[in-house]
Design an enzyme around this catalytic site. Structure first.
Site, PDB file in Angstrom:
ATOM      1  N   CYS A 258      27.756  27.227 -17.672  1.00 56.33           N
ATOM      2  CA  CYS A 258      27.752  27.422 -19.123  1.00 56.33           C
ATOM      3  C   CYS A 258      28.630  28.607 -19.537  1.00 56.33           C
ATOM      4  CB  CYS A 258      26.316  27.546 -19.637  1.00 56.33           C
ATOM      5  SG  CYS A 258      26.109  26.891 -21.299  1.00 56.33           S
ATOM      6  N   HIS A 344      23.783  22.524 -17.853  1.00 60.87           N
ATOM      7  CA  HIS A 344      22.788  23.208 -17.027  1.00 60.87           C
ATOM      8  C   HIS A 344      22.283  22.304 -15.908  1.00 60.87           C
ATOM      9  CE1 HIS A 344      22.091  27.015 -19.231  1.00 60.87           C
ATOM     10  NE2 HIS A 344      22.642  26.328 -20.216  1.00 60.87           N
ATOM     11  N   GLU A 346      20.573  23.076 -13.406  1.00 59.59           N
ATOM     12  CA  GLU A 346      19.224  23.456 -12.964  1.00 59.59           C
ATOM     13  C   GLU A 346      18.133  22.831 -13.817  1.00 59.59           C
ATOM     14  OE1 GLU A 346      19.742  25.876 -16.487  1.00 59.59           O
ATOM     15  OE2 GLU A 346      21.098  25.343 -14.863  1.00 59.59           O
TER      16      GLU A 346
END
Length: 372
Positions: A258, A344, A346
């Site tokens: 990001c 993202h 994750e």
């Protein structure tokens, strides 16, 4: 605690548009920030505690917020990071067995104001049409002229450095001290789930403050460097950009997420742009340009890298494309052990389609170690 659920409140946008709602009690002070919206159907706790949202007033498009309460293990940082919350229906009584406390109590403890009973469909449509802009939340509903004057003084997100507001003040370690993978994380506002994803793969991790130098990180002898997500405009983060340049120069395995993705792009001369209203949600479609496979991803960003400059940059190649607007969602640096994504991987909240990128990072560290 008893609340006056009839306390009127107002949301005033920078273009003069006014939205009315209610709040639980009069605000102790007005709240200002850039208005944005998230389209996720779940994951509000993770969203509210995500450091990337620092300085922003959050509008949730899901009709009910608070219905499953808060679980202490699901926060993405140690505190609420948004400036304020705007929603349609606020649920005061959670119905989830493993919730620790209600969202009402969670936000009350954080002194975060909430305006509910707002026509969020109309508000989001307005933001989509007119773009993200500054806004002010207040219970001083009869003093709009004063609110307008206060709002005019609030700085624009463009050019605003916010990583220093959310980064760790002191370096800290976590994970397996005996691991062969030592990951130095440049904390521009990292989410806890990024660190969890590294730790569950057996890494030893050291998290460094946002303004740490390349030398600071290398003194710890990492096998790889991760440049994290975070809030604000990437351009003012000159020390992070220089660190990324040094990573490339010294061919250190580097992964950007990001804001970290934008930092890596800037380090090779690719400019960044303020988006009209950004990408924020947990169902954004991405296509991997190497495999042709698509992923559903979690996204939260108001800036992006310039696509034409990326395509024409001799050092970079586009690795991922956002299928909604064809913007650049990932890059790889040619002949260097470095890659980054605008989204993202994750999750937290969101799908796990992109978690393979952490495996790619570990494979990159292993390859570089063997070749060294």
């Amino acid at each position: 605690m008893k609340y006056n659920l009839k306390t009127p409140a107002v949301l005033l946008l920078a273009d003069g548009t006014v939205f009315h709602g209610k709040t639980t009690e009069p605000f102790s002070s007005n709240r200002l920030g850039e208005i944005c919206f998230n389209t996720g159907m779940t994951g509000y706790q993770e969203i509210f505690t995500d450091p990337s949202y620092f300085g922003q007033i959050m509008v949730t498009t899901n009709a009910h917020i608070g219905n499953y309460g808060v679980n202490s293990e699901e926060s993405e940082s140690d505190s609420v990071k948004i400036s304020g919350l705007i929603c349609k229906n606020f649920s005061f009584t959670p119905s989830r067995v493993n919730s620790d406390i209600s969202l009402e109590r969670f936000l009350e403890d954080a002194h975060l104001p909430v305006i509910f009973d707002v026509d969020t469909r109309a508000l989001v449509s307005h933001i989509r049409k007119h773009g993200a802009m500054n806004a002010i939340m207040s219970t001083a509903t009869h003093h709009l002229d004063g609110l307008k004057d206060e709002l005019k003084k609030h700085p624009s997100m463009k050019g605003l450095e916010l990583a220093s507001k959310v980064s760790t003040k002191e370096a800290y370690t976590m994970g397996d001290k005996l691991s062969e993978h030592r990951v130095a994380v440049l904390d521009l506002g990292t989410k806890k789930n990024i660190l969890r994803r590294l730790e569950e793969r057996g890494a030893y991790i050291k998290v460094f403050p946002y303004d740490s130098s390349f030398e600071d990180l290398m003194e710890w002898k990492p096998t790889g460097i991760l440049i994290s997500n975070g809030p604000g405009d990437p351009e003012p983060l000159t020390s992070a950009i220089e660190l990324a340049k040094d990573c490339l120069k010294n061919e250190i395995p580097t992964f950007g997420i990001c804001l970290g993705h934008q930092i890596i792009a800037l380090s090779v001369g690719i400019p960044t742009l303020k988006m009209h209203n950004g990408h924020r949600g947990i169902n954004h479609p991405i296509q991997n340009q190497r495999t042709g496979k698509s992923e559903i991803t979690s996204q939260n960003h108001g800036f992006t890298i310039d696509k034409e400059s990326t395509v024409n940059n001799p050092q970079a190649e586009v690795s991922h494309i956002h299928l909604n607007d064809n913007s650049v969602a990932g890059i790889r640096i040619k002949d260097k052990p470095c890659f980054s994504v605008q989204y993202h991987p994750e999750a937290g909240p969101g799908p796990n389609d992109a978690t393979y990128l952490f495996d790619d990072f570990f494979d990159l560290m292993s390859k570089e170690k063997i070749e060294a």
